[in-house]
Design a protein around this motif. Structure first.
Motif, PDB file in Angstrom:
ATOM      1  N   SER A 123       0.800  -1.219   0.000  1.00 11.26           N
ATOM      2  CA  SER A 123       0.000   0.000   0.000  1.00 11.26           C
ATOM      3  C   SER A 123       0.829   1.263   0.000  1.00 11.26           C
ATOM      4  O   SER A 123       0.387   2.294  -0.502  1.00 11.26           O
ATOM      5  CB  SER A 123      -0.921   0.019   1.218  1.00 11.26           C
ATOM      6  OG  SER A 123      -1.465  -1.238   1.427  1.00 11.26           O
ATOM      7  N   SER A 173      -6.483  -1.405  -0.138  1.00 13.78           N
ATOM      8  CA  SER A 173      -6.463  -2.504   0.819  1.00 13.78           C
ATOM      9  C   SER A 173      -7.224  -3.700   0.316  1.00 13.78           C
ATOM     10  O   SER A 173      -6.844  -4.834   0.568  1.00 13.78           O
ATOM     11  CB  SER A 173      -7.019  -2.099   2.177  1.00 13.78           C
ATOM     12  OG  SER A 173      -7.480  -0.801   2.157  1.00 13.78           O
ATOM     13  N   SER A 191      -4.672  -5.409  -1.611  1.00 12.90           N
ATOM     14  CA  SER A 191      -3.496  -5.805  -0.825  1.00 12.90           C
ATOM     15  C   SER A 191      -3.824  -6.935   0.125  1.00 12.90           C
ATOM     16  O   SER A 191      -3.068  -7.899   0.254  1.00 12.90           O
ATOM     17  CB  SER A 191      -2.958  -4.624  -0.028  1.00 12.90           C
ATOM     18  OG  SER A 191      -2.935  -3.482  -0.800  1.00 12.90           O
TER      19      SER A 191
END
Lengths: 869, 107
Positions: free
Chosen positions: A795, A851, A854
Motif C-alpha cells: 500500500s 487494501s 493488498s
C-alpha cells in the motif's frame, strides 16, 4: 534531338507509384514516362508536369476504393479479437468503458449547458447590433453601477447620434392584478415600453398590426399564454384587461411567449404613453434603455462620444459639475451588448438574476478536465493490461504483422471502446437529464439535440477520443519485442511507471481540488443564508398584490393587527430583494448624493426588526413625519455627518425637503454580492408615484398555517374576487442566490464524478500492479514476512502518490476559491478545514481500494502463486 | 465461371486481337479504334490489374527502351483461363440473343 532528358519529377513518380496497383505499376509508370517525354517535346515542361499531376489525380479514386476493400477484411479480424478480449476480461473492460462513458456524458452535458448560456438573446434580428445603455459612476465613496437611465435618453440619443438607429425605453418589472370578466390573476411580469419596442426586439406579432401597437395610451400587447389564460380560444384583439381595477388596457397585439434563453421575460407590455412621464427629467434614473446601432457603426467610436454627451445634458443641470468631477467623482453611460448581458451583467436593477461568465469558464474547464481524466484512465488501464496481451502481440509479430498493422489494430480497439462508451453515455445522459435540468434550472430535452449534424459530430468526437486515448497504448503495445514475450519476460521499464503514476496523481489532484471547492462553496452559501442582514427575514410573510385593496388597505391592515399570531404589519413599496427607487438628492451643504429610496409605514421597523443607531423611526404620533426621512448608516458616513438628526436633505426632483429623524443600521436589502449602498426610507403616504404594493406581516407563532388561513380569510372578506398571493421573505431572499446554489450542486456532482472515475482508475491499476507482485509476495511469505508487513509494503507506494496529489491540489484550490469568493462583497474566510477534510477523504477512499487488493494478496496462500515456478 | 465487368471484357478481347503486340498504349488505341471510347489510363490499368489478379492474363517483358527511361516494355497475353473466359462470354452472348424479338424503335 534534345540531349537533355528531363525525367518526370521524382516526387510525383513516387506518389504515383504508391497509388497504382503494384501489379501494373511498372508498366504504367513506364507508359507515363514515355508519354511525358512526348508532351515535353510538344508542349513544354509545364504542361507535361501538369499532365503528370492529372495522372495522379485520376489514380486517386481507384486507390481509395481499393484501400477500403483491402482493409475491410483485416478489420473483420480486428473486431472479432476486440470482442473476444472484452468477453474474456469482462470486469476490466467494464471499468474501462464505463469510466470513459461517464467522462463523455459529463463532457456532453457541460457542452450543452455552456452552448446554451452563450446563446442567450441571440434569436433577435440584428442581435449583434442591439445594446443596453447603462449608467455608472462614483458619487463620493459610493460606486454605482445600474441599468437605470433617465427618461429623455433614447430620444436624445437618436437625435444627436446618426449611429443610433433605434432606441426604446422600458420600465422595470411591475405587478398588477389583471382582470377580464371573471378571470382575475396577479401578473408579475408587466412592463411599460415605448412604441419602438417591436422595432428593437423582433418579436413576431401573431395577431395585430405592428405599426399600430404600443402607440396610443391605454393599449398594450400580451403573450400567447396570457391570451389563452384570459380569453381562451377567442381573439383577444380589441378586448381590454383591467389592471388594478383602474387601468384599462386595450389589447392591440399578441406575441409568442418569450423564449427561455433570454435575459428578460415579460407577459404584458403596456404602451409608455399611458403614463405621465417627465420627459425632461435628466436627474432621475427610472428606465431601462436599449438601442440599435446602425450597420457598420463602431461601438467604440460611439462610446467615446458619450462622456461629452453626459456633460452636455447631465452636467449642465448642476452648477458645480466640473468641481464635483475634479473631486474624484464621475458619472458615465456605457453599452452592454445584448447577447452578453446574461453572462456578464451584474448591475443594480436587473430584470432577472443573470448567469455569470465565470461559471461558463469554470464548467468548460472542468468538463475538459473530467474528459481528460477519463482518457487518462483509459490509457492507464490499457497499458496495464499489456502483460495479458503480450503473447497475442508476440504471435502476431512472428506471423508477420507489421508494426503499422498492430498500431491500427489497437487503435481500432480503442475506437470501438470509444463508440460503445458514447452509446452508453447517451443512455446515461438520458436518465440523468431530469436531475440535471432541475439543478441547472433549465429545460433541456435530449430529443432536441438529435439531428444529423449532431450525430455526425458525436461520432467524430467518439472517434477522436478513441484515437487520442489509443495513441499511447498502441505505440507501446506494438513496440513490445516478440522474442522476449514468448520467452516469458515482459520488461518493466521505469518510464512506464512514471507515466502511470503521474496519471493517478493527476486524477486524484483534480478530485481533491473539486472536493475542496465544493466545501468552500457550501460554506459561503451557509454564510450568506445566515449572515446578519440588518433585518430579520424569518417569520415574515409578504402579501404581493396589496393594491387590490385600494381604499380598504388601512382597515385590512388593522384587522390583521388584531390577530394574536401577528405581531406587526406594514405596507411598503419595496421589499428586500426587490426594487428600490434611485434618486438624486442634495444635502444641506449641497453635497449631491444618490440614494436608493424605499417607501414604508411606521410599523416597518417592527416587521423587519431593524436596528436604529440614532434618533427614531417614523411614528404615527408625529404628523410632521411626512417630511421626515430615515437614512442608513452608509448615507451618514458618506455625508460625513456625525449627528444627522435634524439635518435636511432635498430632492430637487420632487421639490421637497426632508428632515432626518433617525439613522438605521445598514440593511442588506440586496444580495450580498453588492456592498450596501446609501439608502433611505420615506413614508409611503407621500404618494410620490410609488404606491404601496406589498404588505409585510410578521408573525410570531408556531401555527404558521393557521395564521396564513386567517390572513387569507380576511383577504377574501375584503376583496373576494382578487387572488391572494403571498410569499415568505426568507424564500424570496433565498431565490437571490439561485445561481450560487446550483453552482454548488454542480460542483458536488463534478467532484463525485471525478472521484468516481479516479477510483475506477485506481482500482484497475492496483489490481494489475499488485497482481503482478503476487509471486513476490508469495516468496516473502514463505520467507517469514507477516501479513501486515506485506500489506504495508503493497500500500505504501500508492499512499505516497495520493499524498503528492493533495500537495498539488491544495494551492490550486486556494487560489481558485479566493478569486471566486472575491465576487462577493461579503464572504467567508478560506478556512483550513475543507483542505484537511478533502485530503483525509481522498486518502481514506484510496486506502479502501488499495487494501481490498493488498489484503487479498497478503492473505493468499503462497502455494497458489508459486505453484508454477 | 467468373463474371467479368464490361471493362475487363473489352480489354480481354483487345489483348487477344492484338496478339503479340498487346501493351498498354496499343490496347488503348485498339479500344478507341473499335468502340470510339477514349479511355483514360485508370480505366485501362485498374481492370488490367484485376485481370492479372484473376490470372486471366499474364505479362512478360520485352526489350528495354530509352523512351520509357530504360524500363522494359510490358506485354500481356491471355492465359488458358483467359481464353476459356472469352469463349464463355461468346457462348453466353449467342445464347442470350437467340430467338430475340427484333429491336425496332417506333417512330
Amino acid at each position: 534531338m534534345k540531349d537533355k532528358v528531363r525525367k518526370p519529377p521524382a516526387v510525383l513518380v513516387r506518389i504515383l507509384n504508391r497509388l497504382i496497383d503494384y501489379r501494373v505499376s511498372y508498366d504504367a509508370l513506364g507508359e507515363f514516362e514515355e508519354r511525358y517525354y512526348s508532351i515535353i517535346n510538344r508542349s513544354g515542361y509545364l504542361i507535361a508536369v501538369a499532365w503528370y499531376l492529372c495522372r495522379i489525380f485520376f489514380a486517386l479514386p481507384d486507390y481509395i476504393f481499393n484501400s477500403f476493400y483491402r482493409s475491410s477484411s483485416m478489420l473483420q479480424n480486428y473486431f472479432k479479437i476486440a470482442f473476444r478480449n472484452i468477453k474474456r476480461h469482462k470486469v476490466f473492460s467494464l471499468i474501462n468503458i464505463s469510466s470513459l462513458a461517464i467522462g463523455m456524458a459529463c463532457f456532453i452535458l457541460m457542452l450543452i449547458w455552456v452552448t446554451d448560456e452563450l446563446n442567450y438573446d441571440s434569436f433577435f434580428d440584428n442581435s449583434d447590433r442591439i445594446y443596453r445603455i447603462c449608467s455608472r459612476g462614483k458619487v463620493g465613496d459610493t460606486v454605482i453601477r445600474q441599468t437605470l437611465t433617465p427618461a429623455p435618453l433614447p430620444a436624445t440619443l437618436i437625435s444627436d447620434f446618426p449611429d443610433v438607429e433605434k432606441a426604446v425605453r422600458l420600465s422595470y418589472k411591475m405587478s398588477f392584478d389583471s382582470k377580464f370578466e371573471e378571470n382575475v390573476f396577479n401578473e408579475k411580469n408587466v412592463i411599460f415600453a415605448d412604441s419602438s419596442f417591436l422595432d428593437v426586439f423582433s418579436f413576431k406579432l401573431i395577431d395585430g398590426k405592428s405599426e399600430r401597437v404600443l402607440n396610443e395610451p391605454g393599449t398594450g400587447i400580451i403573450t400567447e399564454s396570457v391570451a389563452r389564460k384570459y380569453f381562451g380560444d377567442e381573439n383577444p384583439l380589441g378586448k381590454s384587461l383591467i389592471l388594478n381595477d383602474g387601468l384599462n388596457i386595450r389589447i392591440d397585439g399578441v406575441i409568442n411567449d418569450m423564449p427561455r434563453n433570454s435575459h428578460f421575460h415579460f407577459d404584458i407590455i403596456i404602451s409608455m404613453s399611458t403614463n405621465n412621464i417627465r420627459n425632461n427629467d435628466w436627474r432621475s434614473n427610472n428606465f431601462i434603455t436599449y438601442l440599435v446601432l446602425r450597420e457598420g457603426a463602431s461601438r467604440e467610436q460611439f462610446e467615446a462620444k458619450l462622456p461629452d454627451f453626459v456633460i452636455k445634458y447631465i452636467g449642465s443641470g448642476y452648477a458645480d459639475w466640473m468641481q464635483w468631477i475634479e473631486k474624484g467623482n464621475s458619472w458615465e453611460y456605457f453599452l452592454q451588448p445584448l447577447t452578453r448581458i446574461h453572462l456578464i451583467s451584474d448591475l443594480w436593477a436587473e430584470y432577472e438574476p443573470n448567469g455569470n461568465i465565470a461559471y461558463v469558464y469554470i464548467f468548460s474547464v472542468s468538463a475538459v478536465l473530467i474528459m481528460l481524466v477519463a482518457c487518462f484512465n483509459f490509457v492507464n488501464l490499457s497499458t496495464a493490461r499489456s502483460a495479458c496481451r503480450a503473447r497475442e502481440i508476440g504471435m502476431r509479430k512472428v506471423v508477420g504483422s507489421t508494426r503499422r498493422q498492430l498500431i491500427i489494430q489497437i487503435l481500432n480497439e480503442s475506437v470501438l471502446y470509444s463508440m460503445i462508451a458514447v452509446i452508453l453515455s447517451l443512455i446515461i445522459i438520458y436518465s440523468v437529464m431530469p436531475v440535471f435540468n432541475n439543478m441547472a434550472n433549465k429545460q433541456f430535452e435530449l430529443g432536441d439535440f438529435i439531428n444529423l449534424q449532431n450525430v455526425l459530430i458525436l461520432s467524430l468526437f467518439a472517434i477522436f477520443i478513441g484515437l487520442l486515448s489509443g495513441s499511447y497504448p498502441s505505440l507501446y503495445l506494438s513496440g513490445l519485442r516478440p522474442v522476449a514475450i514468448i520467452k516469458g519476460k515482459v520488461e518493466d521499464v521505469k518510464n512506464k511507471n512514471i507515466l502511470r503514476n503521474s496519471l493517478i496523481i493527476f486524477q486524484f489532484s483534480i478530485s481533491v481540488l473539486l472536493l475542496i471547492c465544493t466545501f468552500i462553496i457550501g460554506n459561503q452559501l451557509d454564510y450568506m443564508q445566515n449572515k446578519n442582514l440588518g433585518f430579520n427575514k424569518e417569520q415574515v410573510l409578504t402579501i404581493r398584490n396589496s393594491r387590490s385593496l385600494k381604499q380598504q388597505k388601512t382597515v385590512f391592515k388593522d384587522e390583521l393587527k388584531q390577530y394574536s399570531g401577528i405581531s406587526a404589519v406594514s405596507g411598503t413599496y419595496s421589499i428586500p430583494g426587490g426594487h428600490f427607487v434611485s434618486q438624486g438628492f442634495r444635502s444641506e451643504n449641497s453635497d449631491p448624493i444618490v440614494l436608493n429610496i424605499g417607501f414604508c409605514e411606521p410599523e416597518y421597523i417592527d416587521v423587519m426588526q431593524l436596528t436604529m443607531l440614532q434618533g427614531r423611526f417614523f411614528s404615527r404620533d408625529f404628523e410632521t413625519d411626512l417630511n421626515s426621512i430615515v437614512i442608513n448608516r452608509r448615507t451618514a458616513d458618506l455625508l460625513n455627518w456625525d449627528n444627522p438628526i435634524g439635518k435636511e436633505i432635498a430632492s430637487r426632483e420632487f421639490n421637497l425637503t426632508f428632515t432626518v429623524i433617525g439613522v438605521m443600521e445598514d440593511m442588506h436589502y440586496a444580495s450580498l454580492h453588492h456592498i450596501v449602498q446609501p439608502m433611505a426610507l420615506l413614508l409611503v403616504d407621500l404618494q410620490l408615484g410609488w404606491p404601496e404594493s406589498y404588505i409585510s406581516v410578521r408573525f410570531d407563532t408556531e401555527n404558521v398555517m393557521e395564521t396564513i388561513a386567517y390572513i387569507e380569510d380576511t383577504w377574501k372578506s375584503f376583496v373576494p374576487d382578487m387572488p391572494f398571493e403571498y410569499s415568505f421573505l426568507e424564500n424570496d431572499y433565498y431565490d437571490l442566490y439561485k445561481n450560487e446554489r446550483y453552482t454548488g450542486k454542480l460542483f458536488v456532482i463534478s467532484s463525485m464524478l471525478a472521484i468516481f472515475i479516479a477510483v475506477l482508475g485506481l482500482y484497475g491499476l492496483t489490481s494489475f500492479v499488485i497482481g503482478k507482485r503476487e509471486k513476490e509476495m508469495g516468496i516473502r511469505k514463505v520467507l517469514g514476512a507477516r501479513n501486515s508487513k506485506i500489506f504495508i509494503l503493497l500500500s505504501l507506494d500508492f499512499i505516497k502518490w495520493i499524498a503528492l496529489a493533495n500537495i498539488i491540489a491544495w494551492p490550486a484550490a486556494y487560489f481558485a476559491t479566493e478569486s471566486w469568493l472575491n465576487n462577493f462583497a461579503f464572504r467567508t474566510a478560506v478556512d483550513w478545514k475543507p483542505f484537511l477534510i478533502s485530503g483525509f477523504l481522498s486518502v481514506f477512499i484510496a486506502l479502501i481500494i488499495i487494501s481490498g487488493q493488498s489484503i487479498k494478496t497478503a492473505m493468499a496462500n503462497p502455494v497458489d502463486s508459486l505453484r508454477y515456478e | 465461371m467468373k463474371i467479368l465487368s464490361r471493362q475487363e471484357e473489352i480489354i480481354l478481347t483487345a489483348i487477344w486481337k492484338l496478339q503479340d503486340n498487346a501493351y498498354g498504349m496499343a490496347i488503348r488505341e485498339e479500344i478507341e479504334k473499335i468502340t470510339g471510347l477514349k479511355m483514360h489510363f485508370g480505366s485501362i490499368y485498374t481492370p488490367l490489374a484485376r485481370l492479372l489478379e484473376k490470372e486471366l492474363i499474364s505479362s512478360y517483358e520485352g526489350d528495354p527502351s530509352p523512351e520509357r527511361g530504360g524500363r522494359r516494355k510490358v506485354f500481356y497475353n491471355l492465359s488458358n483461363e483467359g481464353k476459356k473466359a472469352l469463349i464463355e462470354i461468346h457462348k453466353i452472348e449467342t445464347a442470350l440473343r437467340a430467338n430475340m424479338p427484333s429491336l425496332e424503335i417506333e417512330k
